[in-house]
Design a protein around this motif. Structure first.
Motif, PDB file in Angstrom:
ATOM      1  N   LEU A   5       0.829  -1.191   0.000  1.00 32.39           N
ATOM      2  CA  LEU A   5       0.000   0.000   0.000  1.00 32.39           C
ATOM      3  C   LEU A   5       0.876   1.259   0.000  1.00 32.39           C
ATOM      4  CD1 LEU A   5      -2.741  -1.081   2.573  1.00 32.39           C
ATOM      5  CD2 LEU A   5      -2.860  -1.143   0.071  1.00 32.39           C
ATOM      6  N   ALA A   6       0.271   2.373  -0.393  1.00 31.00           N
ATOM      7  CA  ALA A   6       1.017   3.631  -0.482  1.00 31.00           C
ATOM      8  C   ALA A   6       1.614   4.010   0.866  1.00 31.00           C
ATOM      9  CB  ALA A   6       0.098   4.735  -0.984  1.00 31.00           C
ATOM     10  N   ASN A   7       0.924   3.665   1.954  1.00 34.30           N
ATOM     11  CA  ASN A   7       1.444   3.891   3.302  1.00 34.30           C
ATOM     12  C   ASN A   7       0.664   3.019   4.275  1.00 34.30           C
ATOM     13  OD1 ASN A   7      -0.957   5.474   4.314  1.00 34.30           O
ATOM     14  ND2 ASN A   7      -0.289   6.819   2.635  1.00 34.30           N
ATOM     15  N   ASN A   8       1.071   3.040   5.527  1.00 30.52           N
ATOM     16  CA  ASN A   8       0.405   2.226   6.541  1.00 30.52           C
ATOM     17  C   ASN A   8      -0.668   2.993   7.295  1.00 30.52           C
ATOM     18  OD1 ASN A   8       1.820  -0.200   6.118  1.00 30.52           O
ATOM     19  ND2 ASN A   8       3.583   0.581   7.258  1.00 30.52           N
ATOM     20  N   ASP A   9      -1.015   4.160   6.786  1.00 26.12           N
ATOM     21  CA  ASP A   9      -2.112   4.922   7.364  1.00 26.12           C
ATOM     22  C   ASP A   9      -3.399   4.448   6.692  1.00 26.12           C
ATOM     23  OD1 ASP A   9      -3.986   6.727   8.194  1.00 26.12           O
ATOM     24  OD2 ASP A   9      -2.762   8.513   7.858  1.00 26.12           O
ATOM     25  N   TYR A  10      -4.066   3.493   7.306  1.00 21.25           N
ATOM     26  CA  TYR A  10      -5.223   2.859   6.667  1.00 21.25           C
ATOM     27  C   TYR A  10      -6.373   3.842   6.472  1.00 21.25           C
ATOM     28  CZ  TYR A  10      -2.511  -1.205   8.008  1.00 21.25           C
ATOM     29  OH  TYR A  10      -1.490  -2.106   8.158  1.00 21.25           O
ATOM     30  N   THR A  11      -6.433   4.857   7.311  1.00 23.51           N
ATOM     31  CA  THR A  11      -7.472   5.872   7.148  1.00 23.51           C
ATOM     32  C   THR A  11      -7.273   6.622   5.839  1.00 23.51           C
ATOM     33  OG1 THR A  11      -7.623   6.144   9.556  1.00 23.51           O
ATOM     34  CG2 THR A  11      -8.548   7.900   8.196  1.00 23.51           C
ATOM     35  N   THR A  12      -6.007   6.981   5.569  1.00 24.41           N
ATOM     36  CA  THR A  12      -5.700   7.692   4.325  1.00 24.41           C
ATOM     37  C   THR A  12      -5.941   6.802   3.111  1.00 24.41           C
ATOM     38  OG1 THR A  12      -4.023   9.022   5.453  1.00 24.41           O
ATOM     39  CG2 THR A  12      -3.882   8.911   3.049  1.00 24.41           C
ATOM     40  N   VAL A  13      -5.523   5.529   3.208  1.00 23.10           N
ATOM     41  CA  VAL A  13      -5.744   4.587   2.111  1.00 23.10           C
ATOM     42  C   VAL A  13      -7.239   4.432   1.836  1.00 23.10           C
ATOM     43  CG1 VAL A  13      -5.522   2.181   1.392  1.00 23.10           C
ATOM     44  CG2 VAL A  13      -3.598   3.335   2.506  1.00 23.10           C
ATOM     45  N   ALA A  14      -8.013   4.264   2.915  1.00 20.46           N
ATOM     46  CA  ALA A  14      -9.456   4.093   2.751  1.00 20.46           C
ATOM     47  C   ALA A  14     -10.088   5.339   2.153  1.00 20.46           C
ATOM     48  CB  ALA A  14     -10.085   3.764   4.111  1.00 20.46           C
ATOM     49  N   ALA A  15      -9.638   6.508   2.597  1.00 17.02           N
ATOM     50  CA  ALA A  15     -10.194   7.763   2.086  1.00 17.02           C
ATOM     51  C   ALA A  15      -9.893   7.932   0.591  1.00 17.02           C
ATOM     52  CB  ALA A  15      -9.615   8.946   2.877  1.00 17.02           C
ATOM     53  N   THR A  16      -8.698   7.536   0.180  1.00 18.28           N
ATOM     54  CA  THR A  16      -8.321   7.626  -1.235  1.00 18.28           C
ATOM     55  C   THR A  16      -9.173   6.703  -2.087  1.00 18.28           C
ATOM     56  OG1 THR A  16      -6.035   8.139  -0.609  1.00 18.28           O
ATOM     57  CG2 THR A  16      -6.409   7.396  -2.873  1.00 18.28           C
ATOM     58  N   ILE A  17      -9.346   5.489  -1.616  1.00 21.49           N
ATOM     59  CA  ILE A  17     -10.175   4.525  -2.352  1.00 21.49           C
ATOM     60  C   ILE A  17     -11.614   5.023  -2.432  1.00 21.49           C
ATOM     61  CG2 ILE A  17     -11.130   2.182  -2.310  1.00 21.49           C
ATOM     62  CD1 ILE A  17      -8.501   1.279  -0.979  1.00 21.49           C
ATOM     63  N   LEU A  18     -12.119   5.517  -1.302  1.00 24.96           N
ATOM     64  CA  LEU A  18     -13.505   5.995  -1.266  1.00 24.96           C
ATOM     65  C   LEU A  18     -13.703   7.160  -2.226  1.00 24.96           C
ATOM     66  CD1 LEU A  18     -16.253   5.638   0.038  1.00 24.96           C
ATOM     67  CD2 LEU A  18     -15.541   7.175   1.873  1.00 24.96           C
ATOM     68  N   GLU A  19     -12.723   8.048  -2.280  1.00 20.82           N
ATOM     69  CA  GLU A  19     -12.809   9.172  -3.228  1.00 20.82           C
ATOM     70  C   GLU A  19     -12.837   8.656  -4.658  1.00 20.82           C
ATOM     71  OE1 GLU A  19     -10.215  13.137  -4.564  1.00 20.82           O
ATOM     72  OE2 GLU A  19      -9.667  12.013  -2.757  1.00 20.82           O
ATOM     73  N   LEU A  38     -14.001   5.914  -5.652  1.00 20.65           N
ATOM     74  CA  LEU A  38     -15.275   5.223  -5.898  1.00 20.65           C
ATOM     75  C   LEU A  38     -16.442   6.188  -6.078  1.00 20.65           C
ATOM     76  CD1 LEU A  38     -14.881   2.336  -3.301  1.00 20.65           C
ATOM     77  CD2 LEU A  38     -14.959   2.063  -5.790  1.00 20.65           C
ATOM     78  N   GLY A  39     -16.133   7.467  -5.971  1.00 25.05           N
ATOM     79  CA  GLY A  39     -17.198   8.452  -6.170  1.00 25.05           C
ATOM     80  C   GLY A  39     -17.783   8.992  -4.887  1.00 25.05           C
ATOM     81  N   GLY A  40     -17.127   8.714  -3.749  1.00 22.49           N
ATOM     82  CA  GLY A  40     -17.604   9.246  -2.480  1.00 22.49           C
ATOM     83  C   GLY A  40     -18.594   8.325  -1.785  1.00 22.49           C
ATOM     84  N   LYS A  41     -18.847   8.621  -0.499  1.00 22.62           N
ATOM     85  CA  LYS A  41     -19.689   7.749   0.319  1.00 22.62           C
ATOM     86  C   LYS A  41     -21.111   7.628  -0.215  1.00 22.62           C
ATOM     87  CE  LYS A  41     -21.128   9.302   4.267  1.00 22.62           C
ATOM     88  NZ  LYS A  41     -21.165   9.803   5.657  1.00 22.62           N
ATOM     89  N   ASP A  42     -21.606   8.677  -0.871  1.00 19.78           N
ATOM     90  CA  ASP A  42     -22.981   8.640  -1.376  1.00 19.78           C
ATOM     91  C   ASP A  42     -23.143   7.696  -2.562  1.00 19.78           C
ATOM     92  OD1 ASP A  42     -23.799  10.447   0.540  1.00 19.78           O
ATOM     93  OD2 ASP A  42     -23.429  12.197  -0.743  1.00 19.78           O
ATOM     94  N   MET A  89     -12.953   2.305   6.173  1.00 18.66           N
ATOM     95  CA  MET A  89     -13.943   2.756   5.197  1.00 18.66           C
ATOM     96  C   MET A  89     -15.362   2.658   5.767  1.00 18.66           C
ATOM     97  SD  MET A  89     -14.500   1.636   1.205  1.00 18.66           S
ATOM     98  CE  MET A  89     -12.824   2.090   0.796  1.00 18.66           C
ATOM     99  N   ALA A  90     -15.599   1.607   6.533  1.00 18.36           N
ATOM    100  CA  ALA A  90     -16.929   1.451   7.155  1.00 18.36           C
ATOM    101  C   ALA A  90     -17.238   2.613   8.078  1.00 18.36           C
ATOM    102  CB  ALA A  90     -16.975   0.122   7.920  1.00 18.36           C
ATOM    103  N   LYS A  91     -16.204   3.070   8.821  1.00 16.87           N
ATOM    104  CA  LYS A  91     -16.395   4.230   9.704  1.00 16.87           C
ATOM    105  C   LYS A  91     -16.761   5.474   8.885  1.00 16.87           C
ATOM    106  CE  LYS A  91     -12.983   2.606  13.081  1.00 16.87           C
ATOM    107  NZ  LYS A  91     -11.639   2.888  13.677  1.00 16.87           N
ATOM    108  N   MET A  92     -16.116   5.629   7.731  1.00 20.86           N
ATOM    109  CA  MET A  92     -16.396   6.792   6.890  1.00 20.86           C
ATOM    110  C   MET A  92     -17.812   6.750   6.315  1.00 20.86           C
ATOM    111  SD  MET A  92     -12.736   6.952   4.893  1.00 20.86           S
ATOM    112  CE  MET A  92     -11.199   7.046   5.832  1.00 20.86           C
ATOM    113  N   LEU A  93     -18.255   5.566   5.998  1.00 17.40           N
ATOM    114  CA  LEU A  93     -19.591   5.425   5.421  1.00 17.40           C
ATOM    115  C   LEU A  93     -20.688   5.715   6.435  1.00 17.40           C
ATOM    116  CD1 LEU A  93     -19.154   2.247   3.189  1.00 17.40           C
ATOM    117  CD2 LEU A  93     -19.221   4.624   2.473  1.00 17.40           C
ATOM    118  N   LYS A  94     -20.370   5.511   7.717  1.00 22.54           N
ATOM    119  CA  LYS A  94     -21.371   5.800   8.745  1.00 22.54           C
ATOM    120  C   LYS A  94     -21.505   7.291   8.975  1.00 22.54           C
ATOM    121  CE  LYS A  94     -20.873   1.449  11.285  1.00 22.54           C
ATOM    122  NZ  LYS A  94     -20.479   0.810  12.552  1.00 22.54           N
TER     123      LYS A  94
END
Length: 496
Positions: free
Chosen positions: A413-427, A429-433, A491-496
């Motif tokens: 992965l780009a880094n071990n900050d899973y929050t950042t990785v998840a946020a990048t993937i989510l972005e 994917l078109g965002g949480k909506d 990512m689940a936390k972000m979706l909530k």
């Protein structure tokens, strides 16, 4: 239908993952305390420090093996839940408790007094706490969670809305399931007892049919019906009870070749399962061999030492049901061979090394040395047949699941900050909506999306993932690797 079976197989891997430790603990325990299997017989003394340590380890392993059905109820429910929420596990437990208590002999005989007068029906309900009921409870719990977790009730019932509603609905559905099983379970159980009676008359072939059905019925718990016909005194047979009483053929009502309904299990359990396990390891994908080794090796040791086979069987029976049928057929064939060759051994627990040692000096034991050639043959046959079937038909045994591509565990992965990785993937994917649902397997994120035109694969890949797959217009899979669980949680936390 096959996809649902394989989905169930994957859900079962959660509770099955808890079973390998049982094999290790029980294997060591029986090695230290062989007398724990059948008491102070054959020169094994149930005392001393080694015995106490072994007995302690046996009970530790048995804590899970003996409650395997309960593990399935909770684990399957969580495994089938779309978001793997623990509420589903609670629902599975609710279903298990509801069905097993409602179908307990004391309850059913009160509701229907005539059942108390029928020995077979009482025996059927006495065996109700089995793997089939556990899996059924897990399916009910998981399905109810997925269906009702977002339920909105009127304001005056709002406390029971959403996830709080799941256990209530599960309980109601489980009552209906128990009512159906109240009539269906004893019919099926009784039918198998009748089948058992019918095959007694066909000697060695009958013993082989029994062994085949015994293994085939393990997932349902209905093997107990046949076991009571052949091993105990349900119809006046009692192969196991007569064997351990010191009887021989021709005495005390023994009109069959005593031990013929137990002997055939030794070679497959002691040697066949290790051979099959080796085939699974050799055919596992290169990046998943360690996973396969972890699942099947301790299970094979457990089968060899003490004849506990469930950790091995449940590791593949739903992932590759065709292979499980082949597995059951091999038991039948080796049982016929054991009977015809005159190999006779018995067990008080199961067909492992410890019981073989115990039974070898009993009067009915015969040609126990033949376990060596039979065992070698079983190891080779199980290995060759399993390896051929797995590769020929691309069966999904441990380490060969579709989710495991060769490069998936090598992801950096780009880094071990899973929050950042998840946020990048989510972005990307078109965002949480744009996310309709989120799930993950061993190495991949699995999403259902609303608008596929919003997906930016380049952005997703910038997170350092191995790749992006789009099986359909609404499905997206992101190959994250073995750290997928951490990314999925963020990512689940972000979706909530």
């Amino acid at each position: 239908m096959m996809k649902q079976v394989q989905r169930l197989g994957k859900a079962l891997m959660l509770p099955v993952a808890a079973l390998p430790i049982c094999g290790i603990l029980m294997g060591i325990g029986y090695a230290l305390a062989p007398a724990a299997m059948a008491g102070e017989v054959q020169g094994f003394v149930a005392s001393g420090m080694a015995y106490k340590i072994g007995f302690f380890l046996i009970k530790a392993g048995g804590a899970l093996i003996d409650n395997m059905a309960l593990l399935f109820a909770v684990g399957v429910a969580v495994g089938l839940a779309k978001d793997k929420d623990g509420t589903a596990g609670l629902a599975g437990l609710v279903s298990w408790l509801m069905m097993t208590k409602l179908l307990a002999p004391a309850v059913v005989s009160t509701i229907m007094p005539s059942i108390a007068e029928n020995e077979i029906k009482m025996l059927a309900f006495g065996k109700i706490e089995n793997a089939f009921i556990g899996i059924l409870a897990g399916i009910i719990g998981g399905a109810c969670y997925n269906k009702f977790k977002d339920t909105k009730l009127p304001d005056w019932l709002s406390f029971f809305s959403g996830k709080r509603c799941v256990a209530i609905v599960t309980g109601l559905i489980s009552i209906v399931a128990a009512a159906i099983l109240l009539f269906v379970w004893p019919i099926i159980f009784g039918a198998l007892v009748t089948v058992g009676n019918a095959i007694v008359s066909i000697d060695a072939v009958g013993a082989g049919i029994y062994a085949f059905l015994n293994r085939l019925l393990i997932p349902t718990g209905l093997h107990h019906a046949l076991n009571n016909v052949f091993w105990f005194d349900t119809i006046g047979l009692g192969d196991l009870s007569h064997f351990w009483a010191g009887d021989v053929t021709g005495q005390n009502g023994v009109t069959w070749s005593l031990g013929m309904y137990m002997s055939g299990f030794f070679a497959p359990m002691m040697f066949g399962i290790p051979g099959a396990a080796l085939a699974m390891i050799h055919t596992a994908k290169s990046n998943k061999k360690k996973v396969a080794i972890g699942i099947v090796t301790s299970a094979a040791i457990c089968a060899f030492v003490c004849g506990v086979t469930e950790p091995f069987e449940f590791a593949f029976m739903f992932l590759a049901p065709v292979l499980y049928v082949i597995y059951a057929i091999l038991y039948g064939l080796f049982t016929v061979a054991a009977v015809l060759l005159g190999f006779r051994a018995g067990f008080s627990f199961s067909a492992g090394l410890t019981d073989l040692i115990f039974s070898s000096t009993l009067p009915a034991a015969a040609n126990t040395w033949m376990i060596i050639p039979l065992g070698i043959a079983a190891f080779i046959v199980f290995y060759v047949v399993f390896r051929f079937a797995i590769t020929k038909f691309n069966l999904k045994t441990p380490g060969r699941e579709d989710d495991d591509e060769d490069d998936e565990t090598q992801v950096v992965l780009a880094n071990n900050d899973y929050t950042t990785v998840a946020a990048t993937i989510l972005e990307g994917l078109g965002g949480k909506d744009n996310i309709a649902s989120l799930d993950n397997c061993i190495t991949r994120l699995r999403m259902e999306i609303k608008d596929n035109t919003l997906v930016d694969e380049k952005k997703i890949k910038s997170a350092g993932v191995a790749g992006v797959m789009r099986p359909s217009k609404t499905a997206v899979q992101v190959i994250v690797g073995t750290k997928v669980q951490f990314v999925a949680d963020e990512m689940a936390k972000m979706l909530k």
